[in-house]
Design an enzyme around this catalytic site. Sequence first.
Site, short mmCIF file in Angstrom:
data_model
loop_
_atom_site.label_atom_id
_atom_site.label_comp_id
_atom_site.label_asym_id
_atom_site.label_seq_id
_atom_site.Cartn_x
_atom_site.Cartn_y
_atom_site.Cartn_z
N THR A 105 0.82 -1.21 0.00
CA THR A 105 0.00 0.00 0.00
C THR A 105 0.85 1.26 0.00
O THR A 105 0.54 2.25 -0.68
CB THR A 105 -0.95 0.00 1.22
OG1 THR A 105 -1.82 -1.12 1.12
CG2 THR A 105 -1.75 1.29 1.29
N PRO A 134 -4.72 12.10 -4.84
CA PRO A 134 -4.05 10.80 -4.98
C PRO A 134 -5.03 9.63 -4.86
O PRO A 134 -4.92 8.65 -5.63
CB PRO A 134 -3.05 10.78 -3.83
CG PRO A 134 -2.84 12.21 -3.47
CD PRO A 134 -4.14 12.91 -3.75
N SER A 143 -7.39 -0.49 -6.09
CA SER A 143 -6.97 -0.70 -4.71
C SER A 143 -5.50 -1.11 -4.76
O SER A 143 -5.05 -1.69 -5.76
CB SER A 143 -7.81 -1.80 -4.05
OG SER A 143 -7.19 -2.29 -2.86
N SER A 144 -4.78 -0.84 -3.69
CA SER A 144 -3.41 -1.37 -3.62
C SER A 144 -3.42 -2.88 -3.82
O SER A 144 -2.47 -3.46 -4.36
CB SER A 144 -2.78 -1.04 -2.27
OG SER A 144 -2.71 0.34 -2.06
N ASN A 145 -4.52 -3.52 -3.39
CA ASN A 145 -4.58 -4.97 -3.41
C ASN A 145 -4.67 -5.56 -4.81
O ASN A 145 -4.36 -6.75 -5.01
CB ASN A 145 -5.77 -5.46 -2.57
CG ASN A 145 -5.60 -5.13 -1.11
OD1 ASN A 145 -4.60 -4.56 -0.70
ND2 ASN A 145 -6.60 -5.47 -0.31
N HIS A 192 31.58 -38.56 -13.76
CA HIS A 192 32.15 -38.61 -12.41
C HIS A 192 33.51 -37.90 -12.34
O HIS A 192 34.35 -38.25 -11.50
CB HIS A 192 32.32 -40.07 -11.93
CG HIS A 192 31.07 -40.88 -11.98
ND1 HIS A 192 30.21 -40.98 -10.92
CD2 HIS A 192 30.54 -41.62 -12.99
CE1 HIS A 192 29.19 -41.76 -11.26
NE2 HIS A 192 29.37 -42.15 -12.52
N SER A 322 45.59 -12.76 -8.88
CA SER A 322 46.06 -12.87 -7.50
C SER A 322 46.82 -11.61 -7.11
O SER A 322 47.52 -11.01 -7.93
CB SER A 322 46.97 -14.09 -7.34
OG SER A 322 47.55 -14.12 -6.06
N LYS A 328 49.16 -15.24 -12.33
CA LYS A 328 47.97 -16.08 -12.16
C LYS A 328 46.76 -15.39 -12.78
O LYS A 328 46.53 -14.21 -12.58
CB LYS A 328 47.72 -16.35 -10.68
CG LYS A 328 46.71 -17.46 -10.41
CD LYS A 328 46.66 -17.78 -8.91
CE LYS A 328 45.86 -19.03 -8.63
NZ LYS A 328 44.45 -18.86 -9.01
N GLU A 335 33.06 -17.60 -12.64
CA GLU A 335 32.81 -17.47 -11.20
C GLU A 335 31.68 -16.47 -10.93
O GLU A 335 30.83 -16.70 -10.05
CB GLU A 335 34.08 -17.04 -10.49
CG GLU A 335 35.14 -18.13 -10.47
CD GLU A 335 36.51 -17.63 -10.00
OE1 GLU A 335 37.41 -18.47 -9.85
OE2 GLU A 335 36.67 -16.40 -9.80
#
Length: 470
Positions: A105, A134, A143-145, A192, A322, A328, A335
Amino acid sequence: MGRQPGKGYRTERDSLGEVQVPEEALYGAHTHRARENFPVSGSSLPAEFIRAIVLIKKSAAQANRELGLLDEARAAAIVAACDSLDDQHLATQFPVDVYQTGSGTSSNMNVNEVLAHIANKNRAARDSGLDISPNDHVNMSQSSNDVIPSAIHVSALLAVRDHLLPALRHLYTQLCDKAATVEDVIKTGRTHLMDAVPMTLAQEIGAWAAQVESCRERIRGTLPRLSQLAQGGTAIGTGLNAPPDFAELFAQKLSANTAQQFRPAGNLFAAIASQDTAVELSGQLRVLAVALMKIANDLRWMNSGPLAGFAEIELQALQPGSSIMPGKVNPVIAESVAMVAARVMGNDVTIGVAGQSGNFQLNVMLPLVAQVLLDSIRLLGNAAQLLADKAIADFAVNHERIAQTLERNPILVTALNPIIGYARAAEIAKVAYKSGRPVMEVAIEMTDLSEAELKKLLDPARLTRGGLVG
């Protein structure tokens, strides 16, 4: 409250009395009370969501005007106010915290107050001597609902249409294009995390593309339900204070304003009391997150090394990896995408819990659903674009490393099962593995098959096509 009008503040009134609102604010008393009542996260609702509410207000004003409920001057002023809102307004005039009243609301009234404030400054409205309220005018037949559940659907659908689906299409196209360039690269398959039978790199990337396209189709499948709106149900679904034709006419106006077909929900009570479609969409976003996590992790493994890992591919070096180890370089895009996936999976749990909070005739976690759902859509769209452009498009293939590991893969012997039997093939694989010699070399020694026959049977390219060998 210790604030005096004329010193940076002005007096605003609502049904609870007077409050002092910052002079530069376009909102009024309700919004100001909400700011003070909910100092929880410091995060307001996403701009996409506020834009959706504004679209609803514009479409409602147009419908109310056509139904003869709202005079031309007020309707025109409200529509003009909706059209005038820009990014600066969205950043400064909608400060209500996400963690507010569960119906949203306060956010609905925030929009009502801002639009009324702007509309009252409209020259036509001023010249007509009209005061635009408003509640009575901007919120007419609403309605806000029903506004907030409708805004969830509208904002999510438009974000999916304009941001997520194009990003997924771009990722799919990039994957297909990359696969086409590596059709002749034969590599060791893995199950696996262990060596398995051969496949082409194009087959591996093609599987990723199929996952992405499947996710895209699943998400597209939710759009017809997202297009069904609660608007017109007002407080609980009965449509009290809205004319019978409002829901249908509103949907027509909104469709024209968004170039997207919307329609009233089949059951307005259910549309207000539940968030089942948001839960469904979030579930499909979770599937996409799982798929992107799998692709990102595959890329990380394939890129691992460069000496002690698989080192089958080399992702683009985007930044030093790094602060202590010179030289590196890390798979930063993969990621980043994996973290997005983790966030979206968590968001899905949040939406699932929020979706359960439809107590009787109203869900009371609507602002949270809005924020989290749009967060997932935005993150996934951005991550898909990033993955396509900065990981898939330009990774290099380490042909030498792939050929070395393929040649020494003892699992190639699987192709001999139909001819010499599983047990005998297993002995060859063990000897090849322990001695570090190619399977071909060991098979020549341990079978009666000729070198020519073995070359045919153990040809990795042939094995990638499946079927019986021989």
